[in-house]
Write an enzyme that holds these catalytic residues in place. Sequence first.
Site, short mmCIF file in Angstrom:
data_model
loop_
_atom_site.label_atom_id
_atom_site.label_comp_id
_atom_site.label_asym_id
_atom_site.label_seq_id
_atom_site.Cartn_x
_atom_site.Cartn_y
_atom_site.Cartn_z
N SER A 29 1.86 -6.64 -2.34
CA SER A 29 2.61 -7.07 -3.65
C SER A 29 3.39 -8.57 -3.43
CB SER A 29 3.32 -5.92 -4.65
OG SER A 29 2.75 -6.33 -5.60
N ASP B 144 -7.37 -4.67 -8.34
CA ASP B 144 -6.07 -4.80 -8.50
C ASP B 144 -4.95 -4.52 -9.47
OD1 ASP B 144 -3.54 -5.11 -7.89
OD2 ASP B 144 -3.46 -5.58 -5.18
N HIS C 279 -3.31 -1.12 -6.09
CA HIS C 279 -2.12 -1.74 -5.69
C HIS C 279 -2.02 -1.08 -4.10
CE1 HIS C 279 0.03 -4.73 -6.11
NE2 HIS C 279 1.55 -4.03 -5.78
#
Length: 526
Positions: A235, A463, A491
């Site tokens: 991320s 996502d 995610h």
Amino acid sequence: MDTSRLLRTTGTVIAAAGLLLSGCTPGSADPRAAASASGRSPAATAGPPAVPAALRPYYDQKLTWRHCGVAGFQCATLKAPLDYDKPGDGQEIELAVARKKATGPGKRLGSLVVNPGGPGGSGIGYLQAYAGIGYPAPVRAQYDMVSLDPRGVARSSPVECLTGPGMDAYTQVDQTPDDAAERVRLVAAFKSFAAGCEERSRRLLPHVSTVDAARDLDVLRAVLGDEKLTYVGASYGTFLGATYADLFPGRVGRLVLDGAMDPTRSALDLNRDQTAGFETAFRAFAADCAKQPDCPLGRGGPDQVATRLKQFFRTLDATPVPTGDPKRPLGESLATTGVIAALYDETAWPQLREAVAQAMDGDGAGLLSLADSYYEREPDGRYANLMYANAAVNCLDQPPAFAGPEAVEAALPSFEKASPVFGAGLAWAALNCTYWPVKATGSARSLSAEGAPPIVVVGTTRDPATPYQWAQALAGQLSSGVLLTYEGDGHTAYGRGSDCVDTAINHYLLDGTPPKPGQRCRPSQP
């Protein structure tokens, strides 16, 4: 609900590890100028540069490892200059580091540094709760698993802003204002949050940019004894890793950027893109929910399910429901945060269905618990500093998305088009940096990392937090980017059940062979 650009690994939300998104680039106006200050000329493409004399004491320091907390893990303290532009002024910051040594058998390949994202996620918490024990065994056998809490985070001189009760109040502020009075209260909440950060963390706030954190990574690499950095970032950690690669391409080893962000997007575009990402994830949840006998939002397609949820949010906006904590009833803001928390990981969908059903029956405890997991609130009312560090990094990395409430009002139609359910709340949440006490030092720009070896960028098609097109964009910007696609939900992708994804990344980490260009993986694919 303050979910503006918060990117998190799934382990953080429902379980125990650590992640919002940053804008883009540096703690200097130009990251290439910053790289030059660190010993690299902007045109350099090969070989690690010499370390400037003023930084040599940091690169030459020795870590003193000690056993800490969890069996098998060691901890140490790394020193770095508070201001990399003034490394000799005596102002330092202490960074907490942890490792779990390679388990063997087989040749040790060095250190694998992991970052869970955020910004604001605890790397040490992530390492001890997941990466150091849950990464594939062949990888843990040949690498020392290492992480640090980035500057301003958790154990590394944490940014502080509000008390526990103050944060409780902040998370309950209505972020879909219906009139001028509610808008004034929301703006006052953002101003109060920023003032609290300035009061409690004035020394730190100018020095917690992603470029600062990337320079810390290079000091860590050197102190660990590694010529090149091997790294897995999830991320926001992909932005940190890409920033490192752009600053130090000659020091890049094997980099995996999972759940990638696009550093060319402005703060406004990032927030709007992420809003669309949550809508995509919600529609996948809604389609699944409508098939389940316990779906509290009824039958029909995603549009019908979305309409019912939005109607429920409106009901909560007018009349919150009890949660068991008289000071924290479930209103629209906390309920929205709870739903968003569960969208990070499709395995949380049953929990979300149950929590929504309970809330519709007048018990908001389940959604409150999900919201608390998102904010990292402890049962005793204490908060981790995730949201404080998150704002501090984001507001330094890019200029604010909006100049003021009028700009939010103008952008509302585009946010609500991106997500009829979440658009208004996420648009107003993006106002958080408007009142920040420190001027942004970075801006949106492409990161190319010219001269770096192959860098693997992983994107998941549905996502919620880092839309798939961001991974496509980052892989295209990096001069050596290789895109690995996971056609699924949730995610990030590595270590989340896809043998195809795990095999490709393990192969790259263990022998340096990147995935084939254009490789795509599916949930059931071996």
